[in-house]
Motif scaffolding. Sequence first.
Motif, PDB file in Angstrom:
ATOM      1  N   LYS A 199       0.806  -1.223   0.000  1.00  0.00           N
ATOM      2  CA  LYS A 199       0.000   0.000   0.000  1.00  0.00           C
ATOM      3  C   LYS A 199       0.845   1.282   0.000  1.00  0.00           C
ATOM      4  N   PRO A 200       1.930   1.389   0.765  1.00  0.00           N
ATOM      5  CA  PRO A 200       2.724   2.627   0.737  1.00  0.00           C
ATOM      6  C   PRO A 200       3.305   2.945  -0.648  1.00  0.00           C
ATOM      7  N   ALA A 201       3.725   1.922  -1.379  1.00  0.00           N
ATOM      8  CA  ALA A 201       4.279   2.163  -2.719  1.00  0.00           C
ATOM      9  C   ALA A 201       3.198   2.673  -3.657  1.00  0.00           C
ATOM     10  N   ILE A 202       2.016   2.096  -3.578  1.00  0.00           N
ATOM     11  CA  ILE A 202       0.917   2.528  -4.444  1.00  0.00           C
ATOM     12  C   ILE A 202       0.473   3.937  -4.068  1.00  0.00           C
ATOM     13  N   ALA A 203       0.400   4.231  -2.766  1.00  0.00           N
ATOM     14  CA  ALA A 203       0.017   5.578  -2.317  1.00  0.00           C
ATOM     15  C   ALA A 203       1.021   6.618  -2.813  1.00  0.00           C
ATOM     16  N   SER A 204       2.301   6.273  -2.811  1.00  0.00           N
ATOM     17  CA  SER A 204       3.333   7.183  -3.302  1.00  0.00           C
ATOM     18  C   SER A 204       3.143   7.486  -4.784  1.00  0.00           C
ATOM     19  N   ILE A 205       2.848   6.465  -5.573  1.00  0.00           N
ATOM     20  CA  ILE A 205       2.607   6.659  -7.011  1.00  0.00           C
ATOM     21  C   ILE A 205       1.416   7.586  -7.217  1.00  0.00           C
ATOM     22  N   VAL A 206       0.332   7.305  -6.510  1.00  0.00           N
ATOM     23  CA  VAL A 206      -0.884   8.120  -6.633  1.00  0.00           C
ATOM     24  C   VAL A 206      -0.593   9.577  -6.276  1.00  0.00           C
ATOM     25  N   ASN A 207       0.104   9.813  -5.175  1.00  0.00           N
ATOM     26  CA  ASN A 207       0.409  11.179  -4.744  1.00  0.00           C
ATOM     27  C   ASN A 207       1.264  11.927  -5.754  1.00  0.00           C
ATOM     28  N   LYS A 208       2.220  11.262  -6.360  1.00  0.00           N
ATOM     29  CA  LYS A 208       3.078  11.910  -7.358  1.00  0.00           C
ATOM     30  C   LYS A 208       2.281  12.322  -8.594  1.00  0.00           C
ATOM     31  N   PHE A 209       1.372  11.471  -9.035  1.00  0.00           N
ATOM     32  CA  PHE A 209       0.584  11.802 -10.220  1.00  0.00           C
ATOM     33  C   PHE A 209      -0.492  12.835  -9.926  1.00  0.00           C
ATOM     34  N   LYS A 210      -0.971  12.891  -8.701  1.00  0.00           N
ATOM     35  CA  LYS A 210      -1.961  13.911  -8.336  1.00  0.00           C
ATOM     36  C   LYS A 210      -1.378  15.313  -8.501  1.00  0.00           C
ATOM     37  N   GLU A 211      -0.059  15.442  -8.305  1.00  0.00           N
ATOM     38  CA  GLU A 211       0.614  16.736  -8.472  1.00  0.00           C
ATOM     39  C   GLU A 211       0.442  17.266  -9.895  1.00  0.00           C
ATOM     40  N   LEU A 212       0.252  16.372 -10.864  1.00  0.00           N
ATOM     41  CA  LEU A 212       0.058  16.779 -12.250  1.00  0.00           C
ATOM     42  C   LEU A 212      -1.367  17.269 -12.492  1.00  0.00           C
ATOM     43  N   SER A 213      -2.247  17.058 -11.512  1.00  0.00           N
ATOM     44  CA  SER A 213      -3.634  17.488 -11.560  1.00  0.00           C
ATOM     45  C   SER A 213      -4.365  16.995 -12.815  1.00  0.00           C
ATOM     46  N   PRO A 214      -4.319  15.698 -13.082  1.00  0.00           N
ATOM     47  CA  PRO A 214      -5.012  15.189 -14.266  1.00  0.00           C
ATOM     48  C   PRO A 214      -6.525  15.205 -14.071  1.00  0.00           C
ATOM     49  N   GLU A 215      -7.250  15.297 -15.173  1.00  0.00           N
ATOM     50  CA  GLU A 215      -8.710  15.199 -15.116  1.00  0.00           C
ATOM     51  C   GLU A 215      -9.130  13.787 -14.710  1.00  0.00           C
ATOM     52  N   GLU A 216      -8.342  12.843 -15.179  1.00  0.00           N
ATOM     53  CA  GLU A 216      -8.627  11.453 -14.871  1.00  0.00           C
ATOM     54  C   GLU A 216      -7.299  10.721 -14.753  1.00  0.00           C
ATOM     55  N   MET A 217      -7.225   9.777 -13.833  1.00  0.00           N
ATOM     56  CA  MET A 217      -5.982   9.045 -13.629  1.00  0.00           C
ATOM     57  C   MET A 217      -6.318   7.566 -13.465  1.00  0.00           C
ATOM     58  N   GLU A 218      -5.528   6.728 -14.129  1.00  0.00           N
ATOM     59  CA  GLU A 218      -5.706   5.285 -14.035  1.00  0.00           C
ATOM     60  C   GLU A 218      -4.338   4.661 -13.825  1.00  0.00           C
ATOM     61  N   ILE A 219      -4.246   3.814 -12.847  1.00  0.00           N
ATOM     62  CA  ILE A 219      -3.002   3.095 -12.561  1.00  0.00           C
ATOM     63  C   ILE A 219      -3.307   1.612 -12.635  1.00  0.00           C
ATOM     64  N   LYS A 220      -2.496   0.881 -13.380  1.00  0.00           N
ATOM     65  CA  LYS A 220      -2.678  -0.562 -13.515  1.00  0.00           C
ATOM     66  C   LYS A 220      -1.398  -1.229 -13.028  1.00  0.00           C
ATOM     67  N   PHE A 221      -1.557  -2.209 -12.186  1.00  0.00           N
ATOM     68  CA  PHE A 221      -0.392  -2.927 -11.684  1.00  0.00           C
ATOM     69  C   PHE A 221      -0.780  -4.361 -11.382  1.00  0.00           C
ATOM     70  N   GLY A 222       0.224  -5.210 -11.304  1.00  0.00           N
ATOM     71  CA  GLY A 222      -0.002  -6.616 -10.985  1.00  0.00           C
ATOM     72  C   GLY A 222       0.490  -6.911  -9.586  1.00  0.00           C
ATOM     73  N   ILE A 223      -0.160  -7.852  -8.951  1.00  0.00           N
ATOM     74  CA  ILE A 223       0.257  -8.316  -7.628  1.00  0.00           C
ATOM     75  C   ILE A 223       0.471  -9.815  -7.709  1.00  0.00           C
ATOM     76  N   LYS A 224       1.629 -10.237  -7.273  1.00  0.00           N
ATOM     77  CA  LYS A 224       1.940 -11.656  -7.198  1.00  0.00           C
ATOM     78  C   LYS A 224       2.040 -12.007  -5.720  1.00  0.00           C
ATOM     79  N   LEU A 225       1.441 -13.101  -5.325  1.00  0.00           N
ATOM     80  CA  LEU A 225       1.473 -13.522  -3.935  1.00  0.00           C
ATOM     81  C   LEU A 225       2.544 -14.579  -3.725  1.00  0.00           C
ATOM     82  N   SER A 226       3.134 -14.549  -2.541  1.00  0.00           N
ATOM     83  CA  SER A 226       4.183 -15.486  -2.185  1.00  0.00           C
ATOM     84  C   SER A 226       3.926 -15.981  -0.763  1.00  0.00           C
TER      85      SER A 226
END
Length: 107
Positions: free
Chosen positions: A55-82
């Motif tokens: 969660k902290p890594a994803i929150a960091s990505i979201v916060n950085k892109f929010k600075e760009l003030s996009p009208e719409e933002m979509e983030i796609k990522f994969g999660i692998k479980l171990s």
Amino acid sequence: MLEKQLIEFSLEDGSKFLVEVEEPNNTSVGRIALPSGRTVSEATKTFEEAIDKIKPAIASIVNKFKELSPEEMEIKFGIKLSAEAGAILTSVGGEVNFEITVKWSKK
């Protein structure tokens, strides 16, 4: 050598589910028996604990892109479980347990 095996994850409410993962065949996690007699590895963390690690890594990505003030933002990522590491961010095109798309809109 990596081989596919089943890992049992627990949820915080006590329910359990199985996930097929690629793990080294020498993992040092516990083994449990299913009613069918087949044995599976038991994850060392609950599913929620595993997800909390990324969660902290994803929150960091979201916060950085929010600075760009996009009208719409979509983030796609994969999660692998171990069984031992919990959740790992991975490429979307590769083998993943979950492909997650998070989308925000200012509207």
